[in-house]
Design a protein around this motif. Structure first.
Motif, PDB file in Angstrom:
ATOM      1  N   GLY A 255      51.322  37.903  29.055  1.00  0.00           N
ATOM      2  CA  GLY A 255      50.279  38.318  28.481  1.00  0.00           C
ATOM      3  C   GLY A 255      48.406  38.154  28.550  1.00  0.00           C
ATOM      4  O   GLY A 255      47.536  37.925  28.048  1.00  0.00           O
ATOM      5  N   ILE A 256      48.741  36.642  29.317  1.00  0.00           N
ATOM      6  CA  ILE A 256      46.899  36.615  29.002  1.00  0.00           C
ATOM      7  C   ILE A 256      46.614  37.240  30.572  1.00  0.00           C
ATOM      8  O   ILE A 256      45.413  37.138  30.734  1.00  0.00           O
ATOM      9  CB  ILE A 256      47.226  35.333  30.609  1.00  0.00           C
ATOM     10  N   GLY A 257      47.283  38.060  31.584  1.00  0.00           N
ATOM     11  CA  GLY A 257      46.387  38.942  32.527  1.00  0.00           C
ATOM     12  C   GLY A 257      46.038  40.177  31.189  1.00  0.00           C
ATOM     13  O   GLY A 257      45.267  40.871  32.228  1.00  0.00           O
ATOM     14  N   LEU A 258      47.431  40.190  30.318  1.00  0.00           N
ATOM     15  CA  LEU A 258      46.809  41.781  29.318  1.00  0.00           C
ATOM     16  C   LEU A 258      45.144  41.316  29.037  1.00  0.00           C
ATOM     17  O   LEU A 258      44.489  42.051  28.433  1.00  0.00           O
ATOM     18  CB  LEU A 258      48.077  42.542  28.744  1.00  0.00           C
ATOM     19  N   TRP A 259      45.603  39.877  28.295  1.00  0.00           N
ATOM     20  CA  TRP A 259      44.381  39.904  27.455  1.00  0.00           C
ATOM     21  C   TRP A 259      43.501  39.728  28.583  1.00  0.00           C
ATOM     22  O   TRP A 259      42.226  40.326  27.854  1.00  0.00           O
ATOM     23  CB  TRP A 259      44.627  38.424  26.695  1.00  0.00           C
ATOM     24  N   GLN A 260      43.463  39.239  29.696  1.00  0.00           N
ATOM     25  CA  GLN A 260      42.291  39.354  30.464  1.00  0.00           C
ATOM     26  C   GLN A 260      41.455  40.576  31.022  1.00  0.00           C
ATOM     27  O   GLN A 260      40.462  41.373  30.954  1.00  0.00           O
ATOM     28  CB  GLN A 260      42.116  38.397  31.912  1.00  0.00           C
TER      29      GLN A 260
ATOM     30  N   ARG B 111      27.844  47.336  28.666  1.00  0.00           N
ATOM     31  CA  ARG B 111      27.448  48.153  30.228  1.00  0.00           C
ATOM     32  C   ARG B 111      27.599  46.681  30.901  1.00  0.00           C
ATOM     33  O   ARG B 111      26.339  47.130  31.520  1.00  0.00           O
ATOM     34  CB  ARG B 111      26.684  48.572  30.162  1.00  0.00           C
ATOM     35  N   ARG B 112      28.361  45.532  31.303  1.00  0.00           N
ATOM     36  CA  ARG B 112      27.869  44.772  31.778  1.00  0.00           C
ATOM     37  C   ARG B 112      28.951  44.705  32.898  1.00  0.00           C
ATOM     38  O   ARG B 112      29.871  44.082  33.390  1.00  0.00           O
ATOM     39  CB  ARG B 112      28.721  43.597  31.172  1.00  0.00           C
ATOM     40  N   ILE B 113      28.329  45.772  34.324  1.00  0.00           N
ATOM     41  CA  ILE B 113      29.456  45.494  35.658  1.00  0.00           C
ATOM     42  C   ILE B 113      29.824  44.884  35.872  1.00  0.00           C
ATOM     43  O   ILE B 113      30.847  44.662  36.627  1.00  0.00           O
ATOM     44  CB  ILE B 113      28.447  47.298  35.426  1.00  0.00           C
ATOM     45  N   PHE B 114      28.560  43.937  36.505  1.00  0.00           N
ATOM     46  CA  PHE B 114      28.874  42.668  37.403  1.00  0.00           C
ATOM     47  C   PHE B 114      29.900  41.840  37.505  1.00  0.00           C
ATOM     48  O   PHE B 114      29.985  41.075  38.345  1.00  0.00           O
ATOM     49  CB  PHE B 114      27.512  42.441  37.985  1.00  0.00           C
ATOM     50  N   GLU B 115      30.028  41.868  35.430  1.00  0.00           N
ATOM     51  CA  GLU B 115      30.390  40.208  35.704  1.00  0.00           C
ATOM     52  C   GLU B 115      31.932  41.049  34.587  1.00  0.00           C
ATOM     53  O   GLU B 115      32.542  39.803  35.217  1.00  0.00           O
ATOM     54  CB  GLU B 115      29.612  40.152  33.971  1.00  0.00           C
ATOM     55  N   ALA B 116      32.383  42.210  35.045  1.00  0.00           N
ATOM     56  CA  ALA B 116      33.634  43.169  34.928  1.00  0.00           C
ATOM     57  C   ALA B 116      34.039  42.781  36.682  1.00  0.00           C
ATOM     58  O   ALA B 116      35.497  42.611  36.591  1.00  0.00           O
ATOM     59  CB  ALA B 116      33.693  44.083  34.506  1.00  0.00           C
ATOM     60  N   GLY B 117      33.522  43.161  37.195  1.00  0.00           N
ATOM     61  CA  GLY B 117      34.711  42.597  38.930  1.00  0.00           C
ATOM     62  C   GLY B 117      35.418  41.405  38.460  1.00  0.00           C
ATOM     63  O   GLY B 117      36.603  41.971  39.119  1.00  0.00           O
TER      64      GLY B 117
ATOM     65  N   ALA C 272      38.096  41.201  36.540  1.00  0.00           N
ATOM     66  CA  ALA C 272      39.270  42.071  36.647  1.00  0.00           C
ATOM     67  C   ALA C 272      40.159  41.691  37.429  1.00  0.00           C
ATOM     68  O   ALA C 272      41.059  41.880  37.641  1.00  0.00           O
ATOM     69  CB  ALA C 272      38.234  44.272  36.708  1.00  0.00           C
ATOM     70  N   PHE C 273      39.636  41.679  39.061  1.00  0.00           N
ATOM     71  CA  PHE C 273      40.219  40.671  40.024  1.00  0.00           C
ATOM     72  C   PHE C 273      40.760  39.747  39.092  1.00  0.00           C
ATOM     73  O   PHE C 273      41.893  39.443  39.777  1.00  0.00           O
ATOM     74  CB  PHE C 273      39.650  40.560  40.779  1.00  0.00           C
ATOM     75  N   ILE C 274      40.336  38.459  38.684  1.00  0.00           N
ATOM     76  CA  ILE C 274      41.266  37.757  38.384  1.00  0.00           C
ATOM     77  C   ILE C 274      42.085  38.673  37.170  1.00  0.00           C
ATOM     78  O   ILE C 274      43.693  37.309  37.429  1.00  0.00           O
ATOM     79  CB  ILE C 274      40.187  36.276  37.177  1.00  0.00           C
TER      80      ILE C 274
ATOM     81  N   PHE D  44      47.942  38.601  36.300  1.00  0.00           N
ATOM     82  CA  PHE D  44      48.668  39.974  35.691  1.00  0.00           C
ATOM     83  C   PHE D  44      50.234  40.033  36.501  1.00  0.00           C
ATOM     84  O   PHE D  44      51.268  40.025  37.290  1.00  0.00           O
ATOM     85  CB  PHE D  44      48.594  41.458  35.034  1.00  0.00           C
ATOM     86  N   ARG D  45      49.899  39.807  38.115  1.00  0.00           N
ATOM     87  CA  ARG D  45      50.652  40.110  39.573  1.00  0.00           C
ATOM     88  C   ARG D  45      51.387  38.933  39.322  1.00  0.00           C
ATOM     89  O   ARG D  45      52.350  38.843  40.162  1.00  0.00           O
ATOM     90  CB  ARG D  45      50.141  40.530  40.931  1.00  0.00           C
ATOM     91  N   SER D  46      51.119  37.550  39.344  1.00  0.00           N
ATOM     92  CA  SER D  46      51.734  36.363  39.655  1.00  0.00           C
ATOM     93  C   SER D  46      52.863  36.589  38.494  1.00  0.00           C
ATOM     94  O   SER D  46      53.751  35.922  38.283  1.00  0.00           O
ATOM     95  CB  SER D  46      50.249  35.244  39.409  1.00  0.00           C
ATOM     96  N   GLY D  47      52.512  37.419  36.976  1.00  0.00           N
ATOM     97  CA  GLY D  47      53.595  37.587  36.121  1.00  0.00           C
ATOM     98  C   GLY D  47      54.796  38.176  36.275  1.00  0.00           C
ATOM     99  O   GLY D  47      55.852  37.522  36.269  1.00  0.00           O
ATOM    100  N   LEU D  48      54.554  39.529  37.460  1.00  0.00           N
ATOM    101  CA  LEU D  48      55.367  39.814  37.518  1.00  0.00           C
ATOM    102  C   LEU D  48      56.728  39.547  38.566  1.00  0.00           C
ATOM    103  O   LEU D  48      57.445  39.767  38.043  1.00  0.00           O
ATOM    104  CB  LEU D  48      54.941  41.719  38.180  1.00  0.00           C
TER     105      LEU D  48
END
Length: 111
Positions: free
Chosen positions: A17-22, A33-39, A42-44, A49-53
């Motif tokens: 849930g936290i991963g999907l919210w992120q 259009r805040r591309i540099f902040e989105a990278g 998205a990694f976090i 999300f993978r930790s939850g799986l």
């Protein structure tokens, strides 16, 4: 022991849930259009999300292992090997390890 299974299950769902919210926050950053902040965001989100799986997989594996009988051992088979036939150009009996000197081979020593 039963609590450990449910705690992993709940923690896994919480991390998903936290991963999907992120990911949703990342989508909002990309929309603005805040591309540099989105990278990094998205990694976090991906890591969380993978930790939850992973926690969900561990919880399911623990539940499956708990349902096995106490003395259950996996059935092992004896590995069968095929007969090995040499395909080398030189028979293995005539190969001497290490170098041979010319003097020793001339005298006929060390066969």
């Amino acid at each position: 022991m039963r609590f450990a299974y449910w705690s992993r299950e709940l923690a896994g769902w919480a991390l998903i849930g936290i991963g999907l919210w992120q990911f949703w926050n990342t989508y909002g950053l990309i929309s603005n259009r805040r591309i540099f902040e989105a990278g990094p965001s998205a990694f976090i989100a991906f890591i969380i999300f993978r930790s939850g799986l992973h926690l969900l997989k561990v919880a399911v594996a623990a539940q499956a292992a708990r349902s096995l009988p106490e003395g259950a051992q996996p059935a092992t088979r004896k590995a069968s090997r095929m007969a090995v036939k040499s395909v080398a150009p030189t028979p293995t009996k005539s190969v001497v390890p290490g170098p041979r000197s010319r003097a020793a081979s001339a005298n006929g020593a060390a066969n």
